[in-house]
Design an enzyme around this catalytic site. Structure first.
Site, PDB file in Angstrom:
ATOM      1  N   CYS A 139      15.125  28.132   2.519  1.00  0.00           N
ATOM      2  CA  CYS A 139      15.795  27.741   1.273  1.00  0.00           C
ATOM      3  C   CYS A 139      15.747  28.886   0.273  1.00  0.00           C
ATOM      4  O   CYS A 139      14.728  29.104  -0.394  1.00  0.00           O
ATOM      5  CB  CYS A 139      15.141  26.494   0.679  1.00  0.00           C
ATOM      6  N   CYS A 142      15.227  27.755  -3.317  1.00  0.00           N
ATOM      7  CA  CYS A 142      13.840  27.372  -3.594  1.00  0.00           C
ATOM      8  C   CYS A 142      12.941  28.595  -3.784  1.00  0.00           C
ATOM      9  O   CYS A 142      12.100  28.625  -4.686  1.00  0.00           O
ATOM     10  CB  CYS A 142      13.281  26.527  -2.451  1.00  0.00           C
ATOM     11  N   ASP A 143      13.096  29.600  -2.929  1.00  0.00           N
ATOM     12  CA  ASP A 143      12.094  30.662  -2.830  1.00  0.00           C
ATOM     13  C   ASP A 143      12.587  32.061  -3.170  1.00  0.00           C
ATOM     14  O   ASP A 143      11.780  32.989  -3.260  1.00  0.00           O
ATOM     15  CB  ASP A 143      11.508  30.676  -1.412  1.00  0.00           C
TER      16      ASP A 143
END
Length: 329
Positions: A139, A142-143
């Site tokens: 992701c 997300c990261d």
């Protein structure tokens, strides 16, 4: 096999990620006595995530497992009955919905909220698993933030891979995009391909296959092989993002619930209602677009509220005129 048809559960929740726990919190506060079965991976995908910085309420960030522990504790404090178990089969033929646990006992429920999520597809490398959460991620949204100004690599050839490469290009110095086939075989739409090709800091490695991810405690480089020449190259990178798709965990609902060609459950517009009355779907099992903890939690809330409206109208015999028709089919 035992079945609890004489004492059906008011609200049965299948799955324990942000969607499942949020549904449990709202259902418990509404007095629905929810029973939640955690599934094969209690806490969902966030259990395998390290630091989460984009979920509101955690000003300093939070570790994924810690965040899901907070979710679970809150659901328990509200009165949710949380159990470990795996739903292995369902039967939605009657007014009471039946589910089988661990290939053994059957339970019946007046409403079911499905929060079984979707699982990221991986390449299957040992190093990919070992470094998951330490530079390996499925992701970028997300990261990617953790690798600002650094060099990263991403593997994939579809629209999702292009979208994530473009997202990373705004944060990272260089984005190495590893594509297994040539440009003519790329699965992404033409407009997405053009955007990637026109982004100066995205470097596409055509006909390339990932062989290994190097690094002891964190990602240091990616070993790729050019499928046309056989040449192997080490690409220096601080992170490796896998964007080859997700598989919704919906196999046990096939034949019962409407789903798209990839297996994502279909819900009514602006609703979590499925094609079966009293059965709702929330989180990544019905969201192929965003796949974020906060959007999953939001749909978990929606599902619990809709289950409450459904039960109020049908179980307690109240006026159903205010209940949307799609909840009563």
């Amino acid at each position: 096999m035992k079945t609890n048809t004489l004492d059906p559960i008011q609200c049965l929740i299948i799955g324990s990620g942000p969607a499942g726990y949020t549904a449990a919190i709202y259902a418990a506060r509404a007095g629905l006595s929810p029973v939640l079965y955690q599934g094969i991976q209690p806490g969902g995908q966030l259990i395998t995530t390290t630091e989460v910085e984009n979920y509101p309420g955690f000003a300093d960030g939070v570790q994924g497992p810690d965040m899901m522990m907070h979710f679970e504790k809150q659901a328990l404090r509200m009165g949710a009955d949380i159990r470990y178990g795996i739903v292995t089969q369902v039967d939605f033929t009657g007014p009471l919905h039946r589910v089988q646990l661990n290939d053994e006992d059957w339970l019946s429920a007046r409403t079911v909220i499905i929060c079984t999520g979707a699982s990221a597809k991986w390449l299957g490398l040992e190093s990919e698993k070992r470094l998951n959460g330490y530079g390996v991620s499925a992701c970028a949204v997300c990261d990617g933030f953790f690798f600002r100004g650094k060099d990263v690599a991403i593997v994939g050839a579809g629209d999702t891979a292009c979208e994530e490469a473009l997202y990373l290009s705004k944060l990272c110095r260089v984005v190495h995009m590893i594509v297994r086939k040539d440009a003519q075989s790329m699965k992404a739409s033409k407009v997405m391909q053009q955007r990637v090709n026109n982004t100066a800091n995205i470097r596409i490695h055509w006909n390339s296959e990932t062989l290994e991810i190097l690094g002891d405690k964190e990602v240091e480089a990616i070993v790729v092989r050019n499928n046309a020449t056989g040449e192997q190259t080490n690409i220096s990178a601080d992170a490796f993002f896998v964007a080859i798709g997700h598989k919704p965990n919906s196999d046990i609902f096939r034949g019962w619930l409407d789903m798209d060609v990839d297996g994502y459950l279909l819900t009514q517009p602006d609703s979590t209602a499925t094609n079966i009355s009293g059965v709702f779907a929330a989180g990544d099992i019905q969201d192929r677009t965003f796949r974020q903890a906060i959007t999953a939690a939001g749909t978990g809330c929606m599902a619990a509220l809709e289950a409450e409206r459904y039960l109020t109208a049908l179980v307690h015999g109240q006026n159903i005129s205010s209940v949307p028709e799609y909840l009563l089919r």
